[in-house]
Every structure is written in C-alpha cells, then in structure tokens.
Design a protein around this motif. Structure first.
Motif, PDB file in Angstrom:
ATOM      1  N   ILE A 135      88.681  59.612 -37.758  1.00 56.30           N
ATOM      2  CA  ILE A 135      87.364  60.199 -37.560  1.00 56.30           C
ATOM      3  C   ILE A 135      86.794  59.899 -36.184  1.00 56.30           C
ATOM      4  O   ILE A 135      86.813  58.757 -35.729  1.00 56.30           O
ATOM      5  CB  ILE A 135      86.404  59.694 -38.665  1.00 56.30           C
ATOM      6  N   ASP A 182      83.642  59.480 -34.138  1.00 55.00           N
ATOM      7  CA  ASP A 182      82.242  59.185 -34.415  1.00 55.00           C
ATOM      8  C   ASP A 182      81.592  58.445 -33.249  1.00 55.00           C
ATOM      9  O   ASP A 182      81.253  57.272 -33.342  1.00 55.00           O
ATOM     10  CB  ASP A 182      82.162  58.348 -35.708  1.00 55.00           C
ATOM     11  N   ASN A 206      73.902  57.492 -35.851  1.00 53.49           N
ATOM     12  CA  ASN A 206      74.164  57.957 -37.211  1.00 53.49           C
ATOM     13  C   ASN A 206      73.790  56.910 -38.258  1.00 53.49           C
ATOM     14  O   ASN A 206      73.267  57.243 -39.317  1.00 53.49           O
ATOM     15  CB  ASN A 206      75.641  58.318 -37.365  1.00 53.49           C
ATOM     16  N   ASP A 242      86.635  69.374 -36.150  1.00 50.34           N
ATOM     17  CA  ASP A 242      85.386  68.857 -36.718  1.00 50.34           C
ATOM     18  C   ASP A 242      84.297  68.699 -35.669  1.00 50.34           C
ATOM     19  O   ASP A 242      83.125  68.715 -35.980  1.00 50.34           O
ATOM     20  CB  ASP A 242      85.598  67.457 -37.306  1.00 50.34           C
ATOM     21  N   TYR A 244      81.464  63.470 -36.017  1.00 50.34           N
ATOM     22  CA  TYR A 244      80.700  63.196 -37.224  1.00 50.34           C
ATOM     23  C   TYR A 244      79.235  63.035 -36.865  1.00 50.34           C
ATOM     24  O   TYR A 244      78.897  62.382 -35.878  1.00 50.34           O
ATOM     25  CB  TYR A 244      81.231  61.924 -37.870  1.00 50.34           C
ATOM     26  N   PRO A 262      75.403  63.629 -44.262  1.00 50.45           N
ATOM     27  CA  PRO A 262      76.663  63.672 -43.533  1.00 50.45           C
ATOM     28  C   PRO A 262      77.081  65.087 -43.168  1.00 50.45           C
ATOM     29  O   PRO A 262      76.965  65.994 -43.978  1.00 50.45           O
ATOM     30  CB  PRO A 262      77.674  63.092 -44.518  1.00 50.45           C
ATOM     31  N   THR A 289      79.417  67.441 -39.747  1.00 52.34           N
ATOM     32  CA  THR A 289      80.084  67.385 -38.453  1.00 52.34           C
ATOM     33  C   THR A 289      79.431  68.463 -37.610  1.00 52.34           C
ATOM     34  O   THR A 289      78.720  69.316 -38.143  1.00 52.34           O
ATOM     35  CB  THR A 289      81.584  67.694 -38.572  1.00 52.34           C
ATOM     36  N   ARG A 344      81.148  58.250 -45.012  1.00 49.10           N
ATOM     37  CA  ARG A 344      81.761  59.042 -43.944  1.00 49.10           C
ATOM     38  C   ARG A 344      83.182  59.444 -44.339  1.00 49.10           C
ATOM     39  O   ARG A 344      83.578  60.603 -44.207  1.00 49.10           O
ATOM     40  CB  ARG A 344      81.782  58.216 -42.648  1.00 49.10           C
ATOM     41  N   TYR A 383      83.092  61.996 -47.156  1.00 50.87           N
ATOM     42  CA  TYR A 383      82.686  63.318 -46.666  1.00 50.87           C
ATOM     43  C   TYR A 383      83.871  64.052 -46.037  1.00 50.87           C
ATOM     44  O   TYR A 383      84.153  65.201 -46.338  1.00 50.87           O
ATOM     45  CB  TYR A 383      81.539  63.208 -45.646  1.00 50.87           C
ATOM     46  N   TYR A 384      84.575  63.362 -45.148  1.00 47.63           N
ATOM     47  CA  TYR A 384      85.717  63.983 -44.470  1.00 47.63           C
ATOM     48  C   TYR A 384      86.789  64.414 -45.459  1.00 47.63           C
ATOM     49  O   TYR A 384      87.349  65.496 -45.352  1.00 47.63           O
ATOM     50  CB  TYR A 384      86.320  63.011 -43.444  1.00 47.63           C
TER      51      TYR A 384
END
Lengths: 218, 251
Positions: free
Chosen positions: B37, B39, B45, B149, B152, B160, B162, B225, B228-229
């Motif tokens: 990910i 981020d 965030n 994506d 994030y 959450p 992207t 996170r 969510y992904y």
C-alpha cells in the motif's frame, strides 16, 4: 489538458471540501458489501472433495457447540480450543501474521509469541460466542491454489438477512490431515489484515518485535 | 468574495497536485509500512481517521444501533434491498463501461424483476432466483481500465478510500439519474432522506465488523487500511471474472 485537469480537480475539491453535507456512505463504505457473486472454476479433485467435507465437518462441529444452550461459557471455550487444535494450523497462522519480523525475533520471543497469539485468538472469539444466531454453513466449491493449498468456498447463511461469503485456505500437512491456515471473509483475509496490523505496530515501534509482544501481553 | 475565489483556486491547485500524483503514483512502486500500500499521507490520514471515529462514536454508531433496535431484521432487509435497487442505474452503467455485458444484463434483469415483482425493490426476488447483486462503481471501472489506486486517503466523514476510488465516487454521484431527477424537481428532502437512510443502513450492517476491528486490532488504522484494500481488490477482480483470494506468501 491543464485546463481540463484543473476543472476536474476543482470539481473534486468542491465536492469533497465545500459540500461535505451530502454524505453518501458510512465510514467504511463497501467494506463488507453483502453477496458479491463469485464464480470459481470448479476444481473437483479428490483433494478438493476431501477439503470441502473437512470444512463442512468443522463448521458443523462449531455450530453444535455454539448452538448448545446447556454448555457454559467455559465449556464452550474448551470446545473452541479443541476445534482450533484439530482444524487450524495455529503455528502457520501466527508466523504468517508476524511476517518478515518472525526472523528477527529470538527463539524465546518466538515461543512466547506463539503462545500469546493463540491466547489472543481464543479470547477474541470467546467474547463472541453469544453473538451466534443460528447461522448455518453452506460449502459451495473448492479449487487448488498454488501447489499446496486448497481454497474452499462457503456461505455463512443467517436465519434472516444476507449471507456472507467465506473462503477457507486449507493446507494438507505431511501426515495427510487438512488444516485451515486462513479465513477470507468477503475477500478480506484475516491473516493478511492481522499481519498489516502487527507489522504496523512493530514498524512504528522502531522495528522491535518486543513492542508487539508488549501489546499481546496486555 | 476575492478571498472566496482565492480559496477555490487554492483548493483547485491542491487537487491538481493530488491528481497529478495519482498518475505518477499509479506507475511507481514506492510502498510504505504495508508492503502493498502506498500511503504517503499516513500522518494526515491517521488524524482524519481519529476525527471520523469520534464522529462515528458520537453520532453514526448510536443511530445505527437505535435503527437495529427498533427495526426487526426482516424490515432492515427490505430497506436495504430498496436502497440497493435505487442504485441500479450506477451498477448497470459501470458494468457497461467495464465491457461486462453479462453483468450489465444481470443487473438489468435484477432491477426489472425486483421493481415489478418485488414491490418496488423491497424484495430481492432476483437473488432468490440466482441472479445475485454485484456491487459496481466507477472506481472499479477505472481499475479495470488500468488506473492504479493512486494513494490511500482517509476522507473526512466518508472514511477509507484511494484517490482513484474517491474520484470514482464523485463521478457516480454526479451521473446518478435518480439524483439528477430529484434535484431537478426540487425534491431535496427525498434526496437527503435517501442519502441518510443509506448511511444508517450501511452502518448498521457494519456494526459487528467495525466493532471487531476496533476491539481486536492493536493498530486500527493499519487493520482498516488493509481490509479496505483487500475488499476493493476482491470487488475489482470479480468484475474481471477471476478469483479473488489474496496470495499467501510466506517470508
């Protein structure tokens, strides 16, 4: 190009910042959208069949103690531990959850971690025994994943409301018995989520496995 | 007035930067704490998540619990069926944009069956007949077109997302025919009622999941996170017809 870009991004900013009154979805929109249809190519091998009936048996075993009202909480916990031991490869699950940090841990830390991990799993699920509302498990299909694993697909069907799609990653060990090494709910792997959680804790703690152990000891 | 325009320019500029990074990031492999990910705004965030959590605990969660308490499961299912049926144009449109004719056909059959025979969509007869709901949105469509994506982001209130999915959400919102219709005939109350009931209905469905993640994670931010992904990936893959199990690579 640039103008279009600015226009588009402007629209985005207006909608996101200036008009936040329209809230369209909850905090985790779509995290658990019910009923996505997934059609796996059925791989009905001999192993697949065995793995499917293994999951089916495991599910029935779980339902039988969860739905048994004459059992006390501690008796249910004992049954759950039995099920963990017979059907789950806790060592593989625990090692996976620690990811690459496993290797940096000392043998002593590893041993303590394995113990604490199991304790954590038991206490997390023990709290939830009374949430059981007559859900049933419906094993639908299986397929090979890689050379070692079989993914068994199932639906958890509640007495009312939408069913939940649950996949089980099953691995046959050397003695020929099947063990669950991951549970994937609506596409979200419990092991992977656990690993993200653990590795973030370790990394934010300066890469020290001890930080995770401290959390687990609580 | 001038200040307002400047503010708008500023936010527009900010988002131009954000959107350009979407394109750059789509091809880069610079990953952070979670190996999968990207981020870069993690600190921001995390703060946004904290604010969202406070709002959720003060307002959304209690309302969702109240909704569950006063409405039996059967009634809640009718309501969520109805709301889902209203969202059908978006689903059909995105299936078409993804080139998934079968999916578009299924979604069309669903809306016809459920609206006519299912009393305006409160019964999901199509699902009982084997045509199940397949969630689609423009974020997924972009993904099937090869858009990455981006990065994030935790959106204020929305949670959450992207960069790609947040843009997709906007496109879905502004192309929704029902929304356009309701705003054209000045039925703002109905529009807000729909949005409000969607939020409550979805939050109610997530009561256990969120509770679980909150209780059983040490780093709630990282756990949510990751979840969510994974969930998005599984939704995106579904529309390609391929399997959706995250790989189980050991170290």
């Amino acid at each position: 190009m640039n103008k279009v870009f600015i226009k588009f991004s402007f629209l985005l900013s207006v909608a996101l910042i200036i008009v936040p009154t329209e809230i369209e979805a909850s905090a985790v929109n779509g995290l658990l959208d019910k009923n996505p249809t997934i059609n796996y190519n059925l791989v009905v091998t001999d192993n697949g069949q065995k793995a499917q009936s293994f999951i089916d048996n495991m599910g029935q075993q779980a339902i039988s103690f969860l739905s048994n009202k004459s059992l006390s909480q501690s008796q249910k916990e004992r049954e759950f531990r039995k099920l963990l031991k017979s059907s789950f490869d806790m060592k593989t699950i625990a090692r996976f959850a620690m990811g690459r940090h496993w290797k940096t841990a000392s043998a002593k830390q590893q041993a303590e971690y394995l113990q604490l991990f199991e304790k954590m799993v038991v206490s997390a699920y023990t709290e939830r025994f009374n949430e059981y509302r007559g859900e049933n498990i419906d094993v639908t299909s299986s397929r090979a994943d890689g050379s070692r694993d079989i993914i068994v697909s199932s639906n958890i069907v509640p007495s009312a409301g939408s069913k939940i799609k649950v996949d089980w990653r099953v691995r046959k060990n050397k003695s020929g018995t099947y063990k669950i090494i991951d549970v994937i709910i609506e596409g979200v792997s419990m092991s992977l989520t656990q690993r993200s959680d653990f590795s973030s804790v370790i990394q934010r703690g300066g890469g020290d496995v001890e930080v995770l152990l401290r959390h687990l000891r609580k | 007035m001038v200040f307002k325009i400047q503010m708008k320019r500023f936010t527009a500029g900010l988002f131009t930067i954000a959107m350009s990074s979407l394109l750059v990031v789509a091809c880069s492999a610079n990953k952070s704490t979670d190996s999968e990910i990207y981020d870069p705004l993690e600190n921001v965030n995390r703060t946004t998540l904290k604010v969202n959590e406070a709002i959720d605990k003060a307002v959304l969660e209690p309302v969702a619990k109240g909704y569950r308490f006063v409405t039996p499961q059967a009634g809640r299912t009718l309501i969520s069926n109805f709301l889902r049926n209203l969202n059908s144009p978006t689903v059909i449109g995105n299936e078409l944009l993804q080139g998934d004719l079968e999916g578009a056909g299924n979604a069309t059959a669903r809306v016809i069956i459920n609206t006519l025979a299912g009393f305006g969509g409160i019964l999901d007869l199509a699902a009982e007949g084997g045509i199940e709901h397949q969630p689609e949105d423009f974020g997924q469509t972009l993904a099937t077109w090869g858009v990455g994506d981006g990065m994030y982001v935790v959106l204020p209130l929305f949670g959450p997302s992207t960069l790609r999915d947040a843009s997709g959400r906007l496109v879905d919102r502004y192309t929704d025919p029902l929304r356009m219709y309701l705003s054209n005939i000045d039925e703002d109350e109905l529009r807000y009622a729909r949005i409000g009931s969607e939020i409550i209905s979805q939050r109610e469905g997530l009561l256990e999941v969120i509770n679980d993640l909150r209780r059983n994670s040490f780093d709630y931010y990282a756990a949510i996170r990751s979840a969510y992904y994974q969930n998005r990936q599984s939704l995106i893959n579904d529309s390609n017809g391929s399997a959706t199990i995250p790989s189980y690579d050991e170290f």
